[in-house]
Structures are given as structure tokens and as C-alpha cells.
Design a protein around this motif. Structure first.
Motif, mmCIF file in Angstrom:
data_model
loop_
_atom_site.group_PDB
_atom_site.id
_atom_site.type_symbol
_atom_site.label_atom_id
_atom_site.label_comp_id
_atom_site.label_asym_id
_atom_site.label_seq_id
_atom_site.Cartn_x
_atom_site.Cartn_y
_atom_site.Cartn_z
ATOM 1 N N LEU A 181 -1.079 0.305 -10.940
ATOM 2 C CA LEU A 181 -1.813 0.983 -9.870
ATOM 3 C C LEU A 181 -1.462 0.408 -8.505
ATOM 4 O O LEU A 181 -1.438 1.139 -7.507
ATOM 5 N N THR A 182 -1.206 -0.894 -8.448
ATOM 6 C CA THR A 182 -0.825 -1.506 -7.179
ATOM 7 C C THR A 182 0.475 -0.896 -6.658
ATOM 8 O O THR A 182 0.576 -0.544 -5.473
ATOM 9 N N VAL A 183 1.457 -0.766 -7.523
ATOM 10 C CA VAL A 183 2.742 -0.180 -7.107
ATOM 11 C C VAL A 183 2.558 1.280 -6.711
ATOM 12 O O VAL A 183 3.093 1.739 -5.687
ATOM 13 N N PHE A 184 1.803 2.020 -7.487
ATOM 14 C CA PHE A 184 1.573 3.435 -7.181
ATOM 15 C C PHE A 184 0.875 3.590 -5.834
ATOM 16 O O PHE A 184 1.286 4.403 -4.983
ATOM 17 N N ASN A 185 -0.174 2.810 -5.622
ATOM 18 C CA ASN A 185 -0.896 2.902 -4.350
ATOM 19 C C ASN A 185 -0.051 2.412 -3.183
ATOM 20 O O ASN A 185 -0.186 2.908 -2.056
ATOM 21 N N ALA A 186 0.826 1.439 -3.430
ATOM 22 C CA ALA A 186 1.716 0.965 -2.365
ATOM 23 C C ALA A 186 2.681 2.065 -1.937
ATOM 24 O O ALA A 186 2.976 2.219 -0.737
ATOM 25 N N ILE A 187 3.162 2.842 -2.898
ATOM 26 C CA ILE A 187 4.046 3.964 -2.554
ATOM 27 C C ILE A 187 3.304 4.982 -1.703
ATOM 28 O O ILE A 187 3.818 5.490 -0.693
ATOM 29 N N VAL A 188 2.065 5.276 -2.092
ATOM 30 C CA VAL A 188 1.262 6.230 -1.314
ATOM 31 C C VAL A 188 0.959 5.670 0.074
ATOM 32 O O VAL A 188 1.038 6.390 1.085
ATOM 33 N N ALA A 189 0.615 4.367 0.143
ATOM 34 C CA ALA A 189 0.315 3.754 1.444
ATOM 35 C C ALA A 189 1.535 3.764 2.354
ATOM 36 O O ALA A 189 1.437 4.055 3.556
ATOM 37 N N GLY A 190 2.709 3.430 1.797
ATOM 38 C CA GLY A 190 3.923 3.466 2.598
ATOM 39 C C GLY A 190 4.256 4.870 3.076
ATOM 40 O O GLY A 190 4.678 5.068 4.233
ATOM 41 N N THR A 191 4.049 5.849 2.208
ATOM 42 C CA THR A 191 4.283 7.241 2.608
ATOM 43 C C THR A 191 3.334 7.663 3.712
ATOM 44 O O THR A 191 3.732 8.337 4.681
ATOM 45 N N LEU A 192 2.083 7.252 3.596
ATOM 46 C CA LEU A 192 1.106 7.583 4.633
ATOM 47 C C LEU A 192 1.471 6.947 5.961
ATOM 48 O O LEU A 192 1.391 7.589 7.025
ATOM 49 N N GLY A 193 1.893 5.672 5.926
ATOM 50 C CA GLY A 193 2.313 5.016 7.162
ATOM 51 C C GLY A 193 3.513 5.706 7.789
ATOM 52 O O GLY A 193 3.570 5.874 9.029
ATOM 53 N N ALA A 194 4.470 6.124 6.969
ATOM 54 C CA ALA A 194 5.636 6.833 7.495
ATOM 55 C C ALA A 194 5.250 8.183 8.080
ATOM 56 O O ALA A 194 5.772 8.598 9.131
ATOM 57 N N LEU A 195 4.312 8.887 7.415
ATOM 58 C CA LEU A 195 3.873 10.186 7.933
ATOM 59 C C LEU A 195 3.180 10.046 9.278
ATOM 60 O O LEU A 195 3.400 10.842 10.203
ATOM 61 N N VAL A 196 2.328 9.047 9.405
ATOM 62 C CA VAL A 196 1.619 8.827 10.679
ATOM 63 C C VAL A 196 2.618 8.486 11.778
ATOM 64 O O VAL A 196 2.522 8.979 12.915
ATOM 65 N N GLY A 217 3.416 -4.718 2.372
ATOM 66 C CA GLY A 217 2.192 -5.403 2.757
ATOM 67 C C GLY A 217 1.035 -5.095 1.818
ATOM 68 O O GLY A 217 0.228 -5.969 1.500
ATOM 69 N N PHE A 218 0.968 -3.852 1.370
ATOM 70 C CA PHE A 218 -0.091 -3.484 0.424
ATOM 71 C C PHE A 218 0.068 -4.260 -0.880
ATOM 72 O O PHE A 218 -0.913 -4.810 -1.421
ATOM 73 N N VAL A 219 1.302 -4.330 -1.399
ATOM 74 C CA VAL A 219 1.538 -5.081 -2.634
ATOM 75 C C VAL A 219 1.193 -6.550 -2.456
ATOM 76 O O VAL A 219 0.528 -7.161 -3.310
ATOM 77 N N ALA A 220 1.624 -7.139 -1.335
ATOM 78 C CA ALA A 220 1.353 -8.554 -1.097
ATOM 79 C C ALA A 220 -0.150 -8.823 -1.009
ATOM 80 O O ALA A 220 -0.653 -9.807 -1.566
ATOM 81 N N GLY A 221 -0.872 -7.940 -0.333
ATOM 82 C CA GLY A 221 -2.319 -8.122 -0.227
ATOM 83 C C GLY A 221 -3.010 -8.024 -1.571
ATOM 84 O O GLY A 221 -3.900 -8.834 -1.891
ATOM 85 N N GLN A 222 -2.604 -7.055 -2.392
ATOM 86 C CA GLN A 222 -3.233 -6.902 -3.707
ATOM 87 C C GLN A 222 -2.885 -8.072 -4.630
ATOM 88 O O GLN A 222 -3.728 -8.521 -5.418
#
Length: 250
Positions: A181-196, A217-222
Motif C-alpha cells: 500500500l505504501t508503494v501504491f499510495n506513493a505512486i498516486v501521491a507522485g502523480t498528484l504532485g506532478a498534476l498540480v 518522500g511519501f515512501v520515506a515518511g511511511q
């Protein structure tokens, strides 16, 4: 045949005890002592209760993960259909940011539940290890038949998870549901950051860099949160592994 030549009657044997009859009390036991059979029944009841709790918890977790992945897949389908009808302009970026935010929020909530379930699962495993210690206290000859550990410290917890097979803690953690789930959410978070960043007018190199940094950063934090959460057993050990000692409660 004459009576004198009749074979002697077979001696009478004692009638076997009836199945389910009450056991004969041990005269050497102190008054009010609980028999070993009653102790085993009490321990087995607690054991089955912990097993049922683990089963129900992970059944719920698998259902929530399935719902989360279904929503993420449906979001991609919506984006594909929207792009076919309206292109990749500003409306597409707005709806993409909204869907990515929703998927990320659901993913974080699901991951938090997985972490809590993992903590509960570890507590249940420690409890069952203690029950095995009680079984061995009743009958030490059972020890060769146990695959899992009777010790309730960090080493005993991991020995039960490993089920007697040589395996590193790293491989156990990296293949866990929480890391997935961490990897999956990191992909979504990175995509969201790129979209913004793209919606704000950033150039392509900056968009890619922001996406990578947000994901990493999301992976490192988790990983940091997971390490602080699972670095040691937070319960006092009553049956530590010989030669290892008990880990103090955090």
C-alpha cells in the motif's frame, strides 16, 4: 462332555470407564487446584478466540484493499473516457487532480487501518505464544511438535511469523501488505504532485522532478513511521527467548 472336563471360566475383567466420565481427582493435588484438563480447555478457548480475531481483522483488511483498488481502477477508466471526449486540457487536469486526491485519501485511510491491524495481529501472535508456553508448562513433552514459538518477545514474535523457515526480516517486511500500500499510495501521491505542478504551468522537467520527489518522500515518511511503530514489542515479555532476554516496553 463331563462337568469335570469343562474348561475353567474366564476371569472377569474390570468394566472400562465410561467415555466422558469425570476424571478421578488427584489426591496429592492441593484443595481447590484446577486439573490439567480444565486448564487446557481454558487455554484452548482463548487460543481459538485469538485465531478468530485475526481471521476477522484480515478479512476486513482484504475487503478494504479490494474496494480501494477498485476505486483507483474506476478513476483511471473515468479519466480515459473524459480524455476521449474533452482532450487533455484544463478540465481534464482539474478532474484528474480531484480523482487523484480522492484515491490518495482513501489509500492513506486504508493504510492506517492496515497498520492498526498489523499491531493487533502482532499482539494476538504474542498472546498465542504465551498460550503455547502454558501448554508446555502443562506437558513439556509437547515442545517437539510445536512449529511456532512459545516465547513472547520480539524474537519469539518473528519466529512465529517465519514458521521455522530461515528468512530475513527485510524480506518479511518488504513483501508485506503495508509496503504494498505504501508503494501504491506513493505512486498516486507522485502523480498528484506532478498534476498540480503541471496545472500551475511548470515545465516538463520540473513536473517530473516534483512527481519523483513527492513519491520518494511519501515512501520515506511511511517507512519512518513504520520503523517507529514496529521496532520493538511494546508489551512486557513474560516468557523471553533463552539467550536473548526481554525487550523493554517502549
Amino acid at each position: 462332555m463331563p462337568t469335570s472336563e469343562m474348561p475353567p471360566a474366564a476371569p472377569r475383567t474390570a468394566t472400562p470407564p465410561t467415555v466422558g466420565a469425570s476424571p478421578v481427582p488427584d489426591p496429592t493435588a492441593p484443595p481447590g487446584a484446577v486439573s490439567a484438563g480444565v486448564k487446557a480447555q481454558i487455554l484452548a478457548t482463548e487460543h481459538w478466540s485469538l485465531l478468530a480475531t485475526r481471521s476477522m481483522a484480515w478479512s476486513e483488511i482484504m475487503s478494504r484493499i479490494t474496494i480501494h483498488l477498485t476505486v483507483a481502477s474506476a478513476s483511471l477508466v473515468v479519466l480515459a473516457l473524459f480524455a476521449q471526449s474533452s482532450g487533455f486540457g484544463r478540465p481534464f487536469r482539474i478532474i484528474a487532480i480531484g480523482l487523484a486526491s480522492a484515491v490518495l485519501l482513501m489509500g492513506i485511510l486504508t493504510q492506517a487501518r492496515v497498520v492498526n491491524a498489523s499491531i493487533d495481529d502482532g499482539s494476538a501472535v504474542i498472546g498465542m505464544n504465551r498460550l503455547r508456553a502454558a501448554y508446555l508448562d502443562i506437558d513439556p513433552s509437547l515442545e517437539p511438535y510445536f512449529v511456532t514459538s512459545p516465547h513472547d518477545d520480539q524474537r519469539g514474535l518473528m519466529d512465529t511469523y517465519f514458521m521455522g523457515w530461515p528468512r530475513s526480516t527485510f524480506s518479511h517486511v518488504i513483501a508485506s501488505t503495508s509496503i504494498f500500500l505504501t508503494v501504491f499510495n506513493a505512486i498516486v501521491a507522485g502523480t498528484l504532485g506532478a498534476l498540480v505542478t503541471s496545472a500551475a504551468g511548470g515545465p516538463s522537467p520540473v513536473v517530473a522532478l516534483v512527481g519523483v520527489l513527492v513519491g520518494v518522500g511519501f515512501v520515506a515518511g511511511q517507512l519512518l513511521v513504520g520503523r517507529r511503530t514496529f521496532r520493538s514489542v511494546r508489551q512486557p515479555s513474560h516468557f523471553p527467548t533463552p539467550g536473548v532476554g526481554c525487550h523493554p516496553a517502549a
